[in-house]
Motif scaffolding. Sequence first.
Motif, PDB file in Angstrom:
ATOM      1  N   GLU A  39       3.000  -4.755   3.364  1.00  0.00           N
ATOM      2  CA  GLU A  39       4.084  -3.829   3.616  1.00  0.00           C
ATOM      3  C   GLU A  39       3.227  -2.448   3.159  1.00  0.00           C
ATOM      4  N   ILE A  40       3.426  -1.419   4.391  1.00  0.00           N
ATOM      5  CA  ILE A  40       3.042   0.049   3.990  1.00  0.00           C
ATOM      6  C   ILE A  40       4.236   0.904   3.906  1.00  0.00           C
ATOM      7  N   ILE A  41       4.380   1.453   2.530  1.00  0.00           N
ATOM      8  CA  ILE A  41       5.645   2.176   2.037  1.00  0.00           C
ATOM      9  C   ILE A  41       5.094   3.667   1.790  1.00  0.00           C
ATOM     10  N   ASP A  42       5.546   4.373   2.480  1.00  0.00           N
ATOM     11  CA  ASP A  42       5.434   6.022   2.159  1.00  0.00           C
ATOM     12  C   ASP A  42       5.703   6.187   0.570  1.00  0.00           C
TER      13      ASP A  42
ATOM     14  N   HIS B 207       0.780  -1.117  -0.017  1.00  0.00           N
ATOM     15  CA  HIS B 207       0.115   0.028   0.055  1.00  0.00           C
ATOM     16  C   HIS B 207       0.826   1.172   0.163  1.00  0.00           C
ATOM     17  N   GLY B 208       0.830   1.934  -1.074  1.00  0.00           N
ATOM     18  CA  GLY B 208       1.339   3.542  -1.123  1.00  0.00           C
ATOM     19  C   GLY B 208       0.656   4.278  -0.238  1.00  0.00           C
ATOM     20  N   PHE B 209       1.411   4.705   1.025  1.00  0.00           N
ATOM     21  CA  PHE B 209       0.746   5.775   2.129  1.00  0.00           C
ATOM     22  C   PHE B 209       1.274   7.112   1.669  1.00  0.00           C
ATOM     23  N   ILE B 210       0.249   7.933   0.978  1.00  0.00           N
ATOM     24  CA  ILE B 210       0.758   9.181   0.605  1.00  0.00           C
ATOM     25  C   ILE B 210       0.698  10.070   1.504  1.00  0.00           C
ATOM     26  N   TRP B 211      -0.045  10.078   2.696  1.00  0.00           N
ATOM     27  CA  TRP B 211      -0.364  11.319   3.609  1.00  0.00           C
ATOM     28  C   TRP B 211       1.226  11.919   4.160  1.00  0.00           C
ATOM     29  N   PRO B 212       2.111  11.228   4.557  1.00  0.00           N
ATOM     30  CA  PRO B 212       3.425  11.808   4.776  1.00  0.00           C
ATOM     31  C   PRO B 212       3.925  12.904   3.646  1.00  0.00           C
ATOM     32  N   LEU B 213       3.726  12.551   2.511  1.00  0.00           N
ATOM     33  CA  LEU B 213       4.214  13.325   1.323  1.00  0.00           C
ATOM     34  C   LEU B 213       3.368  14.840   1.354  1.00  0.00           C
ATOM     35  N   LEU B 214       1.959  14.659   1.897  1.00  0.00           N
ATOM     36  CA  LEU B 214       1.149  15.881   1.977  1.00  0.00           C
ATOM     37  C   LEU B 214       1.396  16.582   3.244  1.00  0.00           C
TER      38      LEU B 214
ATOM     39  N   ALA C 147       1.108   6.064  -4.778  1.00  0.00           N
ATOM     40  CA  ALA C 147       0.409   4.566  -5.122  1.00  0.00           C
ATOM     41  C   ALA C 147       1.578   4.278  -6.279  1.00  0.00           C
ATOM     42  N   ALA C 148       1.346   4.983  -7.468  1.00  0.00           N
ATOM     43  CA  ALA C 148       1.987   4.415  -8.712  1.00  0.00           C
ATOM     44  C   ALA C 148       3.510   4.350  -8.513  1.00  0.00           C
ATOM     45  N   ALA C 149       4.226   5.381  -7.854  1.00  0.00           N
ATOM     46  CA  ALA C 149       5.283   5.455  -7.683  1.00  0.00           C
ATOM     47  C   ALA C 149       6.069   4.311  -6.938  1.00  0.00           C
ATOM     48  N   VAL C 150       5.293   3.879  -5.913  1.00  0.00           N
ATOM     49  CA  VAL C 150       5.430   2.997  -5.034  1.00  0.00           C
ATOM     50  C   VAL C 150       5.422   1.591  -5.486  1.00  0.00           C
ATOM     51  N   LEU C 151       4.483   1.188  -6.494  1.00  0.00           N
ATOM     52  CA  LEU C 151       4.438   0.254  -7.312  1.00  0.00           C
ATOM     53  C   LEU C 151       5.605   0.083  -8.440  1.00  0.00           C
ATOM     54  N   LEU C 152       5.799   1.161  -8.720  1.00  0.00           N
ATOM     55  CA  LEU C 152       6.722   1.078  -9.845  1.00  0.00           C
ATOM     56  C   LEU C 152       8.223   0.868  -9.302  1.00  0.00           C
ATOM     57  N   SER C 153       8.485   1.331  -8.063  1.00  0.00           N
ATOM     58  CA  SER C 153       9.823   0.899  -7.337  1.00  0.00           C
ATOM     59  C   SER C 153       9.765  -0.547  -7.172  1.00  0.00           C
ATOM     60  N   GLU C 154       8.582  -0.963  -6.982  1.00  0.00           N
ATOM     61  CA  GLU C 154       8.696  -2.753  -6.978  1.00  0.00           C
ATOM     62  C   GLU C 154       8.894  -3.552  -8.021  1.00  0.00           C
TER      63      GLU C 154
ATOM     64  N   LEU D  88      -4.537   7.615  10.470  1.00  0.00           N
ATOM     65  CA  LEU D  88      -4.572   7.175   9.149  1.00  0.00           C
ATOM     66  C   LEU D  88      -3.535   5.953   9.104  1.00  0.00           C
ATOM     67  N   ARG D  89      -2.425   5.983   9.678  1.00  0.00           N
ATOM     68  CA  ARG D  89      -1.532   4.902   9.523  1.00  0.00           C
ATOM     69  C   ARG D  89      -2.096   3.445  10.161  1.00  0.00           C
TER      70      ARG D  89
END
Length: 293
Positions: free
Chosen positions: A91-94, A41-48, A97-104, A64-65
């Motif tokens: 796993e939750i990754i900060d 799961h891409g956890f976007i909230w820290p970026l915001l 979503a698309a960026a997290v999946l592409l990194s995988e 939220l976490r």
Amino acid sequence: MNSANGAAVVVGVDGSEPALRAVRLAAAEATRRHRPLRVVHGFIWPLLRVPGSPPAGAPPGGGLRHQAEEMVSAAVAEAEAVAPGLPVSGEIIDGQAAAVLLSESPTATMIVLGDRGLGGFASLVVGSVAIQVAAHADCPVLVARGTPRTAGPVVVGVDGSALSRAAIQFAAEEAATRDAPLHAVHAYTHPSSRGPGDMQPLVYDERLLRDEEEQILTESLAGLAERHPRVPLTREVVRGRPVAVLSEAARTAQLVVVGGQGRGELSGLLLGSVSQGVLHHADCPVAVVRSPA
């Protein structure tokens, strides 16, 4: 496709129903391929700069976490329920979503995701995350579209391009693991361009054109029967628009496989118009292959 031992099937989740469908599809795929399943799961909230923890004095279990942790746990439980014995991790990754999946994607066997998520607009048939990941991933991307089926052929679109040949190889492997027939489809609408700047003739011989298109399919499938002797193979050359032809074939298929970009498409398109069209219209899961299988 990453073929290293232990490379996982990765599925992206966001708590939506399409994501749960993707989890079930990914669990079946991992089981067939004897690979572990990784729920991400891409956890976007820290970026915001939105705090993920509950505020001081709030009841325990809030924030939220914590919600994201429950979401991932529910997805892991769903996968374990539909595929008992499958190794599943979450796993939750900060990150977005698309960026997290592409990194995988460089280390994944495959990425699986729903056609739309919680952030999708109602007018979009396929969400932006699915399009972005399919356009950029370093491994095949499987999108949970339409009706899941365990019967019917694996359909692959063939246009003679290098990515089309990679899609054929991937489709043959899928057919083998599913104990399904492989149906190779080549659709054409007019004489093919043979290179940049080619002019298409105003008048042409329909019979000769058909022979040329048949030859494209034959050359694309050369050696496939020897590499996969146990996969029943049928082939079809159809005059018609590729998206319409493949979408019609998807009505009875358990999977449609397309290359990320085909012959004749603009080089600036990271995800070709045919693959995008099939993603929007197919009534079964769609695999997009951008790199050799």
